[in-house]
Design a protein around this motif. Structure first.
Motif, short mmCIF file in Angstrom:
data_model
loop_
_atom_site.label_atom_id
_atom_site.label_comp_id
_atom_site.label_asym_id
_atom_site.label_seq_id
_atom_site.Cartn_x
_atom_site.Cartn_y
_atom_site.Cartn_z
N LYS A 150 0.78 -1.24 0.00
CA LYS A 150 0.00 0.00 0.00
C LYS A 150 0.81 1.28 0.00
O LYS A 150 0.31 2.32 -0.44
CB LYS A 150 -0.92 0.03 1.23
CG LYS A 150 -2.01 -1.02 1.23
CD LYS A 150 -3.07 -0.62 2.26
CE LYS A 150 -4.27 -1.53 2.23
NZ LYS A 150 -4.18 -2.64 3.20
N PHE A 151 2.03 1.24 0.54
CA PHE A 151 2.77 2.49 0.75
C PHE A 151 4.17 2.44 0.17
O PHE A 151 4.72 1.37 -0.05
CB PHE A 151 2.84 2.81 2.25
CG PHE A 151 1.52 2.69 2.95
CD1 PHE A 151 0.51 3.61 2.71
CD2 PHE A 151 1.27 1.64 3.83
CE1 PHE A 151 -0.72 3.49 3.34
CE2 PHE A 151 0.04 1.52 4.46
CZ PHE A 151 -0.96 2.44 4.22
N TYR A 193 -7.30 4.01 4.97
CA TYR A 193 -6.54 3.19 5.91
C TYR A 193 -5.40 4.03 6.51
O TYR A 193 -4.24 3.63 6.52
CB TYR A 193 -6.00 1.93 5.22
CG TYR A 193 -5.65 2.14 3.75
CD1 TYR A 193 -6.59 1.91 2.75
CD2 TYR A 193 -4.38 2.60 3.38
CE1 TYR A 193 -6.27 2.12 1.40
CE2 TYR A 193 -4.06 2.81 2.05
CZ TYR A 193 -5.01 2.57 1.07
OH TYR A 193 -4.68 2.79 -0.25
N PRO A 212 0.85 7.01 0.05
CA PRO A 212 0.08 5.81 -0.27
C PRO A 212 0.25 5.55 -1.77
O PRO A 212 0.40 6.50 -2.54
CB PRO A 212 -1.36 6.22 0.04
CG PRO A 212 -1.38 7.70 -0.11
CD PRO A 212 0.00 8.20 0.22
N LYS A 213 0.25 4.29 -2.20
CA LYS A 213 0.44 4.01 -3.63
C LYS A 213 -0.77 4.43 -4.45
O LYS A 213 -0.66 4.80 -5.61
CB LYS A 213 0.76 2.53 -3.83
CG LYS A 213 2.16 2.19 -3.33
CD LYS A 213 2.54 0.78 -3.68
CE LYS A 213 4.01 0.57 -3.37
NZ LYS A 213 4.41 -0.83 -3.61
N GLU A 214 -1.92 4.39 -3.80
CA GLU A 214 -3.15 4.84 -4.46
C GLU A 214 -3.20 6.36 -4.33
O GLU A 214 -2.76 6.90 -3.31
CB GLU A 214 -4.33 4.21 -3.72
CG GLU A 214 -5.56 4.00 -4.53
CD GLU A 214 -6.68 3.40 -3.68
OE1 GLU A 214 -7.83 3.71 -3.96
OE2 GLU A 214 -6.38 2.64 -2.74
N ILE A 218 -7.00 9.13 3.12
CA ILE A 218 -6.61 7.71 3.01
C ILE A 218 -7.53 6.90 3.93
O ILE A 218 -7.53 7.12 5.13
CB ILE A 218 -5.13 7.51 3.45
CG1 ILE A 218 -4.20 8.45 2.67
CG2 ILE A 218 -4.71 6.05 3.28
CD1 ILE A 218 -2.77 8.48 3.20
N TYR A 260 -1.26 3.68 7.43
CA TYR A 260 -0.31 4.64 6.86
C TYR A 260 0.63 5.14 7.95
O TYR A 260 1.86 5.14 7.78
CB TYR A 260 -1.09 5.79 6.23
CG TYR A 260 -0.27 6.92 5.65
CD1 TYR A 260 0.60 6.71 4.59
CD2 TYR A 260 -0.37 8.22 6.15
CE1 TYR A 260 1.34 7.74 4.04
CE2 TYR A 260 0.36 9.26 5.61
CZ TYR A 260 1.22 9.02 4.55
OH TYR A 260 1.95 10.05 4.03
#
Ligand SMILES: [Zn+2]
Length: 275
Positions: A169-170, A200, A188-190, A198, A204
């Motif tokens: 994710k990160f 989540y 975050p990758k998104e 975020i 993070y």
């Protein structure tokens, strides 16, 4: 001259809209644009960035600059606009609005009018092969040409970075404009606009903690500051900056503001109420 119509909100003009306009101009010079009213736009899209007047002005400027042409722009309060009363040769739509075009022709059929020929344009895709949309542009995920934000490019590897650590994710990587050796950015990758977006965020900050501890150890400092700004790049990120003796680190937030006690109470009330 063939009569052409197309419609939309055109909140932020982008490459996808330009494909529609190019097609419309190719089909015939007599173009009418149905531009959604602010109320109708909000009903469909939720939030809008520019009001009707501004969107209209942007369209007029665009057509004038590109084709030295004035177009007729009419305010529409529903998906039909003038397509029910007037006749047109072509209706130019995107894949997204194709359904509306079918509804228009159905309605015309009921009224005993002949169908308008529908010309469907393929959805214009951004660098990540997902559609270009105003929402994504507003969110800083892509620009109006469909290029991804610089941090999304780093995630995808199209821009190189000194990566420190990553999981599903990160990603943590060295800032290319370091304020001190070891200055790290954590994202975050998104794509999210703010760290608070975020979903989540807990995970993070656990990731941030892990990297901060590693920086402390590696750079032999007990002083690792964290900064969350978010104005520079519109992709959620946090800075971890190791402080070193005499490093002349300073930053300058805006000057302190004088706020009366009454105003402070009002602000307190507002925020408490929103929680
Ligand atoms: Zn991004």
């Amino acid at each position: 001259m063939k009569k052409v119509i197309l419609g939309g909100t055109f909140d932020i003009l982008h490459k996808g809209h330009q494909a529609l306009f190019n097609k419309a101009m190719e089909l015939g010079g007599d173009l009418t644009i149905g531009l959604t009213s602010d109320q109708f736009a909000r009903e469909m899209k939720g939030e809008i960035f520019h009001n009707f007047e501004k969107r209209k002005e942007n369209l007029e400027t665009f057509f004038f600059q590109k084709w030295k042409k004035e177009v007729e722009i009419v305010k529409i309060e529903d998906i039909f606009g003038p397509t029910i009363k007037e006749d047109f040769d072509y209706l130019v739509v995107s894949e997204e609005t194709f359904g509306n075009a079918l509804k228009i022709n159905k309605e015309r059929e009921k009224l005993g009018k002949k169908k308008i020929e529908i010309v469907k344009i393929k959805m214009v895709l951004a660098e990540d092969k997902k559609p270009i949309s105003c929402t994504r542009i507003r969110n800083g995920e892509i620009d109006s040409e469909g290029n991804l934000c610089v941090f999304c490019k780093i995630v995808r590897g199209t821009i190189k970075a000194f990566k420190i650590f990553e999981d599903e994710k990160f990603l943590a990587f060295l800032d290319k404009n370091p304020r001190n050796p070891g200055h790290t950015l954590i994202i975050p990758k998104e794509h999210f606009r703010w760290v608070w977006d975020i979903p989540y965020a807990g995970q993070y900050f656990e990731f941030v903690q892990r990297v901060a501890k590693a920086i402390k150890k590696a750079l032999k400092t007990n002083w690792v500051i964290s900064l969350v700004l978010g104005d520079e790049i519109w992709h959620a990120h946090l800075h971890l900056i190791p402080r070193l003796p005499n490093d002349k680190f300073y930053y300058s937030p805006p000057p302190v503001k004088k706020i009366s006690e009454e105003e402070m109470k009002e602000i307190q009330r507002k925020i408490k109420k929103a929680l």
